[in-house]
Design an enzyme around this catalytic site. Sequence first.
Site, PDB file in Angstrom:
ATOM      1  N   GLY A  98      -4.137   3.785 -14.048  1.00  0.00           N
ATOM      2  CA  GLY A  98      -4.032   3.081 -12.775  1.00  0.00           C
ATOM      3  C   GLY A  98      -2.576   2.832 -12.453  1.00  0.00           C
ATOM      4  CB  THR A 132     -10.046   4.497   0.120  1.00  0.00           C
ATOM      5  OG1 THR A 132      -9.820   3.372  -0.729  1.00  0.00           O
ATOM      6  CG2 THR A 132     -10.559   4.001   1.466  1.00  0.00           C
ATOM      7  CG  ASP A 155       8.648   3.196  -2.865  1.00  0.00           C
ATOM      8  OD1 ASP A 155       8.132   2.384  -3.655  1.00  0.00           O
ATOM      9  OD2 ASP A 155       9.631   3.907  -3.163  1.00  0.00           O
ATOM     10  NE  ARG A 203     -18.844 -31.302   7.758  1.00  0.00           N
ATOM     11  CZ  ARG A 203     -20.089 -31.561   7.442  1.00  0.00           C
ATOM     12  NH1 ARG A 203     -21.054 -31.377   8.338  1.00  0.00           N
ATOM     13  NH2 ARG A 203     -20.401 -31.989   6.220  1.00  0.00           N
ATOM     14  CD  GLN A 205     -11.782 -26.919  -1.913  1.00  0.00           C
ATOM     15  OE1 GLN A 205     -12.164 -25.854  -2.378  1.00  0.00           O
ATOM     16  NE2 GLN A 205     -12.129 -28.084  -2.429  1.00  0.00           N
ATOM     17  N   GLY A 230     -15.815 -26.515   2.885  1.00  0.00           N
ATOM     18  CA  GLY A 230     -16.683 -27.179   1.924  1.00  0.00           C
ATOM     19  C   GLY A 230     -17.805 -26.255   1.475  1.00  0.00           C
ATOM     20  CD  GLU A 249      -2.198   1.778  -0.775  1.00  0.00           C
ATOM     21  OE1 GLU A 249      -0.986   1.785  -0.503  1.00  0.00           O
ATOM     22  OE2 GLU A 249      -3.084   2.143   0.008  1.00  0.00           O
ATOM     23  CB  THR A 303      -1.558  -4.914 -10.199  1.00  0.00           C
ATOM     24  OG1 THR A 303      -0.462  -4.580 -11.076  1.00  0.00           O
ATOM     25  CG2 THR A 303      -2.759  -4.035 -10.521  1.00  0.00           C
ATOM     26  CD  GLU A 342      -0.605  -8.863 -12.469  1.00  0.00           C
ATOM     27  OE1 GLU A 342      -0.951 -10.058 -12.329  1.00  0.00           O
ATOM     28  OE2 GLU A 342      -1.144  -7.912 -11.860  1.00  0.00           O
TER      29      GLU A 342
END
Length: 380
Positions: free
Chosen positions: A131, A158, A240, A268, A337, A340, A364, A366, A368
């Site tokens: 990968g 893809t 790139d 809400r 969040q 809720g 494309e 990670t 990292e």
Amino acid sequence: MDFELNDDQKMIRDMVRAFAEEKIRPGVARRDAEGAFIADLLPGLAELGLLGMVVPESLGGSGLDTVAYAVAIEELARVCASTAVTVSVTNSVCQEPILRFGTPAQRERFLPPLAKGERLGGFCLTEPGAGTDAGGIRTRAVRDGDAYVLNGAKAWITNTHVGRTFVVVAVTDPSKGARGTSAFVVEAPAPGLVFLPEEKKMGLKASITSGVAFEDCRVPAENLLGEEGMGLKIALQTLDASRIGIAAQAVGIGQGAFEEAVRYSKERQTFGKPLCEHQAIQFMLAESATALDAARLLTYRAAALKDASSPSLGLASSMAKLYASEAAKQVCDAAVQVHGAYGYSREYAVERFYRDVRVTTIYEGTSEAQRMVIAKALLR
């Protein structure tokens, strides 16, 4: 330094936003629930020139600059990330390398049908065992007369099943390691080219992803992209540029989730007043808006640097992809969040955005891997 879009870019933004609202949004929940590909949207996308944005008009494309391209992808992802990635892939990792590295004859042959939306394209680099380590690919391409014979397997590709043109990276000289890879344009259907069953993904359910098997698949030698040994160079330079599209996609997903959160916070009522009047919610929205604006600016800067042929494109696109994907993930989390328990329900769009955004820190390159690229550039 001008931080405003020019008139042409604003026109693209408004055009794509109108299409996304009028044509894509009405069916987005159904397609996600059913895992139905966006086939019904392709004619409209083609008519607007969105399936050939990076290709010049002389070859049937729209000839947009990269900032306009990023704006278009963002607007698509704001409504439907599956549509955005389908469009991004056929543009950035299929047409872009053919345009950049192809011969005049190859460009004339392959690009017009893609740019006009008559066919979709894809990019076959990742493998089951390779990968981020693109130099570890094992798919082989062996010269046999006037053709190369391909054998091996690719993963997480893809636009399989619906695509017709794929840029494939394979090993032509194992003795040279990463420098022994080459890139080919492979057209489907073809004997020995097998699309494996579609992946059952967490998100992006209206796009198609699967593995690809090459079983003695003969590819004409004239389909070699660039020269032998240029495969990894083509792949890395393509990434790139293509990371700008993924950064834009992440910004769009985050923007869509953010708008849902703002809308819900005004509707809400809790403790006798709208959610948006509670400081805790206001802070979440303020942080999300700031993160999105920073991500958008990094993405547009990378796009502008690509248009300027800047040598710092790789660094800028990695920064944009890293920050935008991580920021969008946080924005989507905050949007859930704000909703809720309702944010956990498929009746609300933020649930889909939350699933869709997760992959942007993975594919494309990670997060990292982006940090590795950035650090290497800084310490050069």
